[in-house]
Design a protein around this motif. Structure first.
Motif, PDB file in Angstrom:
ATOM      1  N   ASP A  16     -14.797   2.785   7.963  1.00 53.40           N
ATOM      2  CA  ASP A  16     -13.348   2.798   8.177  1.00 53.40           C
ATOM      3  C   ASP A  16     -12.607   1.783   7.309  1.00 53.40           C
ATOM      4  N   SER A  17     -13.334   1.098   6.435  1.00 57.32           N
ATOM      5  CA  SER A  17     -12.675   0.216   5.459  1.00 57.32           C
ATOM      6  C   SER A  17     -12.313   1.065   4.248  1.00 57.32           C
ATOM      7  N   ARG A  18     -11.124   1.652   4.278  1.00 56.67           N
ATOM      8  CA  ARG A  18     -10.735   2.652   3.277  1.00 56.67           C
ATOM      9  C   ARG A  18      -9.356   2.388   2.677  1.00 56.67           C
ATOM     10  N   HIS A  19      -8.739   1.261   3.052  1.00 54.18           N
ATOM     11  CA  HIS A  19      -7.399   0.979   2.544  1.00 54.18           C
ATOM     12  C   HIS A  19      -7.455   0.444   1.114  1.00 54.18           C
ATOM     13  N   GLU A  79      -5.753   5.845  -0.506  1.00 50.04           N
ATOM     14  CA  GLU A  79      -6.813   5.209   0.251  1.00 50.04           C
ATOM     15  C   GLU A  79      -8.077   6.032   0.064  1.00 50.04           C
ATOM     16  N   ARG A  88      -4.829  -1.802  -1.465  1.00 51.33           N
ATOM     17  CA  ARG A  88      -3.588  -2.584  -1.512  1.00 51.33           C
ATOM     18  C   ARG A  88      -3.430  -3.169  -2.913  1.00 51.33           C
ATOM     19  N   ARG A 111     -12.766  -6.467   2.476  1.00 49.77           N
ATOM     20  CA  ARG A 111     -12.053  -6.055   1.276  1.00 49.77           C
ATOM     21  C   ARG A 111     -12.872  -6.487   0.058  1.00 49.77           C
ATOM     22  N   ARG A 165     -11.493  -0.664  -0.566  1.00 52.86           N
ATOM     23  CA  ARG A 165     -12.431  -0.596   0.554  1.00 52.86           C
ATOM     24  C   ARG A 165     -12.083  -1.704   1.551  1.00 52.86           C
ATOM     25  N   SER A 180       0.859  -1.176   0.000  1.00 56.70           N
ATOM     26  CA  SER A 180       0.000   0.000   0.000  1.00 56.70           C
ATOM     27  C   SER A 180       0.897   1.228   0.000  1.00 56.70           C
ATOM     28  N   GLY A 192     -10.328  -3.222   5.097  1.00 55.56           N
ATOM     29  CA  GLY A 192     -10.079  -2.991   6.518  1.00 55.56           C
ATOM     30  C   GLY A 192      -9.469  -4.229   7.120  1.00 55.56           C
ATOM     31  N   GLU A 193      -9.680  -4.429   8.413  1.00 57.28           N
ATOM     32  CA  GLU A 193      -9.104  -5.608   9.071  1.00 57.28           C
ATOM     33  C   GLU A 193      -9.708  -6.893   8.534  1.00 57.28           C
TER      34      GLU A 193
END
Length: 501
Positions: free
Chosen positions: A468-471, A366, A473, A395, A389, A361, A391-392
């Motif tokens: 908060d799912s905004r990463h 993001e 990769r 995705r 989108r 990433s 998160g932990e």
């Protein structure tokens, strides 16, 4: 479901109930930022897509008092740029005897400085049998819409059931014509053509003669047009069985293309049927030609018989972004209209790198509402792709398998559950050129539209991740690849209000 609830009219709801429904939808965490969506209730097919009086006019099927398919109205939205849409309110309201149980789908055409809106009126008799009528409403330059008090066509031709709907009208040099979706008495789908000198007096010409035999039990929302010298018939067949990676949704949308339709014999020499969209949520597309002579398409980003998380929030579904159509090497190509660049709220964030069997990433790359292009080049890995989108535990993943030459979209971990019997991955074959592939993503709060290799394929999907799912990769498996990424955050373009601002 009881009939009283399913066919409840908007005027049977109190002002307090309507206000509560609007507020419930507005509070939903999955409201979109730049897609057309209902202020409450259920949206489905796009209708009457037109350019008239200096604006784009887009209507859609709307049931305001629930998220199931009930009594359908036409709702009206308009735009000067295909990006910023204004809600104009109800356009066609059921009420006459020939549309008392719903103003179903149809289309628009400009004539004599007015916009003529043709639609199917749905009725039921005392035994609850369906009866279909083809109807007309007319909009003037100030936006007043008047329904004709009698249907244009008051009976279904012999040989067809009452599943006879969704007229798509166009103008030839000699006559006006429309094509309509139909079901034969033997429960097979087809498309029928009518002709008129004046939009009011119509005669049935017959079926479009295709090579498709027993191809589903109903063809919905047909749309015939000619593009770059080729005839194209879009339609949404119901009742196709899955074949490998194809036809994986409950209902499909696609096209056949070939020599222009013979207006005399209605013979249509064409190639194979191709799906328009490889994703999960795409149906009932409609096209128009604008003042720039572009063929533009919009679809319903949803499907019946699927339960979405927003159903419990008092609203359901949205429309896709407008897409221009063209041909490349005999295949229909879809590209987001260039006006969407108006949404870019930030300067481009650019990244270039090489991945070696890894997941990476990058700072600043993001977000939850964005446009992004991602090019993998010099691919020497087995698989390359993107998680967004993320998160932990959540995705959404799009990847290219270079060994199998297939692209896959996976929403199995995309957030709140979508209740469907049709799986969580969609795949199609893609012959990437020069060891490279390009993904162009438009990601909204609860959707993703991924254009592959400049519109060669498109994957459209609703997704419902946490805020908060905004990463984002990027990955390569079993080898290396070059990577180039360009990303923009996007501004809000739709608002939950009605009327002129």
């Amino acid at each position: 479901m009881d009939r009283e609830r399913k066919y409840r009219r908007l005027d049977q709801a109190s002002p307090e109930e309507i206000a509560s429904l609007k507020e419930q939808a507005k509070r939903s965490e999955w409201r979109q930022r730049f897609h057309v969506q209902p202020i409450m209730g259920l949206l489905n097919d796009p209708n009457g897509f037109s350019y008239y009086n200096g604006k784009y006019h887009l209507f859609y099927q709307w049931f305001p008092l629930g998220t199931f398919h009930g009594l359908k109205y036409w709702y009206h939205t308009s735009s000067t740029d295909l990006v910023h849409w204004q809600n104009k309110g109800i356009a066609i309201e059921p009420g006459y005897s020939h549309d008392a149980y719903g103003a179903y789908s149809g289309s628009g055409i400009v004539k004599d400085d007015k916009l003529y809106l043709m639609y199917t009126g749905n009725t039921r008799d005392e035994e609850w049998n369906r009866h279909s009528y083809q109807c007309m409403a007319v909009m003037d330059r100030v936006g007043t819409i008047t329904k004709l008090d009698k249907p244009l066509i008051d009976r279904v031709p012999d040989g067809y059931t009452e599943h006879f709907r969704d007229p798509k009208v166009w103008k030839d040099e000699d006559l006006f014509r429309f094509v309509i979706g139909a079901q034969r008495d033997d429960q097979t789908g087809t498309a029928v053509v009518y002709e008129s000198p004046d939009l009011l007096d119509w005669s049935c010409k017959g079926e479009i003669q295709t090579r498709l035999e027993h191809f589903g039990y109903m063809w919905e929302c047909p749309d015939y047009f000619e593009l770059e010298g080729q005839g194209v018939l879009l339609f949404s067949p119901q009742g196709l069985s899955p074949q490998g990676d194809e036809f994986r949704n409950v209902y499909q949308s696609g096209y056949i293309a070939g020599k222009p339709l013979d207006r005399g014999t209605l013979e249509f020499e064409h190639g194979s049927f191709y799906e328009l969209d490889r994703g999960f949520d795409f149906y009932a597309p409609q096209t128009m030609v604008d003042e720039k002579d572009r063929r533009i398409m919009v679809g319903w980003m949803g499907l019946p018989e699927v339960v979405y998380p927003t159903d419990s929030h008092g609203w359901a579904h949205c429309l896709t972004l407008p897409r221009t159509l063209s041909f490349r090497e005999g295949k229909l190509i879809q590209l987001p209209v260039p006006e969407l660049e108006l949404l870019r709220e930030t300067t481009a964030m650019e990244t270039a790198d090489t991945l070696y069997s890894e997941v990476k990433s990058y700072a600043g790359v993001e977000g939850t509402v964005f446009e992004m292009t991602c090019e993998f080049h010099g691919i020497e890995a087995d698989v390359v792709g993107i998680e967004f989108r993320a998160g932990e535990t959540e995705r959404t993943v799009i990847w290219y398998d270079a060994v199998r030459q297939k692209v896959t979209l996976d929403r199995s971990s995309s957030g709140a559950t979508i209740v469907s019997d049709y799986g969580t991955t969609r795949t199609c074959m893609l012959h990437a050129k020069v060891n490279s592939i390009k993904f162009h993503l438009f990601v909204d709060i609860s959707s993703a539209e991924v254009f592959v290799n400049d519109g060669e394929e498109v994957f459209t999907s609703r997704i419902f991740p946490k805020q908060d799912s905004r990463h984002i990769r990027f990955f390569a498996k079993n080898g290396s690849t070059g990577l180039k990424v360009t990303k923009w955050d996007l501004a809000q373009a739709v608002k939950d209000i009605e009327g002129d601002e």
